[in-house]
Write an enzyme that holds these catalytic residues in place. Sequence first.
Site, PDB file in Angstrom:
ATOM      1  N   HIS A 224     -18.631 -11.004  24.635  1.00 47.42           N
ATOM      2  CA  HIS A 224     -17.391 -11.780  24.660  1.00 47.42           C
ATOM      3  C   HIS A 224     -17.615 -13.226  24.218  1.00 47.42           C
ATOM      4  CE1 HIS A 224     -13.303 -12.705  25.698  1.00 47.42           C
ATOM      5  NE2 HIS A 224     -13.643 -13.572  26.619  1.00 47.42           N
TER       6      HIS A 224
ATOM      7  N   ASP B 180     -18.190  -6.870  22.424  1.00 45.39           N
ATOM      8  CA  ASP B 180     -17.394  -7.471  23.500  1.00 45.39           C
ATOM      9  C   ASP B 180     -16.814  -6.344  24.350  1.00 45.39           C
ATOM     10  OD1 ASP B 180     -15.633  -8.791  25.158  1.00 45.39           O
ATOM     11  OD2 ASP B 180     -14.564  -9.837  23.552  1.00 45.39           O
TER      12      ASP B 180
ATOM     13  N   SER C  69      -9.928 -15.434  24.109  1.00 53.78           N
ATOM     14  CA  SER C  69      -9.908 -14.939  25.478  1.00 53.78           C
ATOM     15  C   SER C  69      -8.576 -15.299  26.143  1.00 53.78           C
ATOM     16  CB  SER C  69     -11.105 -15.509  26.245  1.00 53.78           C
ATOM     17  OG  SER C  69     -11.277 -14.882  27.480  1.00 53.78           O
TER      18      SER C  69
END
Length: 379
Positions: free
Chosen positions: A356, A323, A157
């Site tokens: 995610h 995601d 991320s």
Amino acid sequence: MSTVLPEDSVGLVTPQTARFDEPLALACGRSLNSYELVYETYGTLNASASNAVLICHALSGHHHAAGYHAATDRKPGWWDSCIGPGKPIDTNRFFVVSLNNLGGCNGSTGPSSINPATGKPYGAEFPVLTVEDWVHSQARLADRLGIQQWAAIVGGSLGGMQALQWTMTYPDRVRHCVDIASAPKLSAQNIAFNEVARQAILTDPEFHGGSFQDQGVIPKRGLMLARMVGHITYLSDDSMGEKFGRELKSDKLNYDFHSVEFQVESYLRYQGEEFSGRFDANTYLLMTKALDYFDPAAANGGDLAATLANVKADYCIMSFTTDWRFSPARSREIVDALMAARKNVCYLEIDSPYGHDAFLIPTPRYMQGFANYMNRIAI
């Protein structure tokens, strides 16, 4: 829990603090005259300092990535599934460094720290930071630790953005970049989610323009709402359906707007409540702005391949099918740009139902692919 720690754990760890008194110039035009970074290390640095791995954390992360601070800890570090003996980031081979970013609220200098110029918490006076600012501060930590080149920099991320930025800012200091569930820049939708979260904090009456510590309060409701919005985007529809569905907490409806009726409502409120008690509101604003501002290709008219022309690292890019916050298409943008720039890159798209958050969950294919790449790294 038992005082006997798992065999594949790095064991008991103690955070360390590095203080820097050389001013750090920031992208916003301001500077920090001095600052501290809190970090942890796992494994042993070899004689040539060639086996060091840097872990870059995501928005709400911190330095405690693996192991335990006490034998009675209920939970280990946030990425313990990936760091330790025999795990993908194998501490029998690698010396691992994990830090709390500048601007954080877990020990490194940030908005909740005391401003030496005023004797009060920085609050809203703390400067806005960028991913590149973090990389510069991390490079100073590497110098302090005697690490001239990282065997690998790894992050998911926002951590993946830092890993990518490292390869561009300090191309000679990174041999491998492992970029997981990340993107070369945020989409308009992502920026929009961040703005909703920020407005929840900024409009909380207890925010007091960022000086809430002076008032002895915290913008609890704003932080709760920000976390609830964010948490929804970290999960997939499938994972939320599997975990909660439309399950009710009781056997009847209350026909009001205040009761917690659905299990998913209860879960989100718990997440918001827990987060608001441990995270600083000003840090949340800083972290989301750093996400929004990240766009290294902007310096080359949006041409990411041109931006990556001078990088020297090899890359492993990983994404997850469900995601939607950082979709596989965004990872493939990085892969395509690296290929156009004629760089070494491998790409793994992992079928996962977890959205995610999948980069934090040790699913077998993810662990296998991650470990296979790390095992190829010569030290």
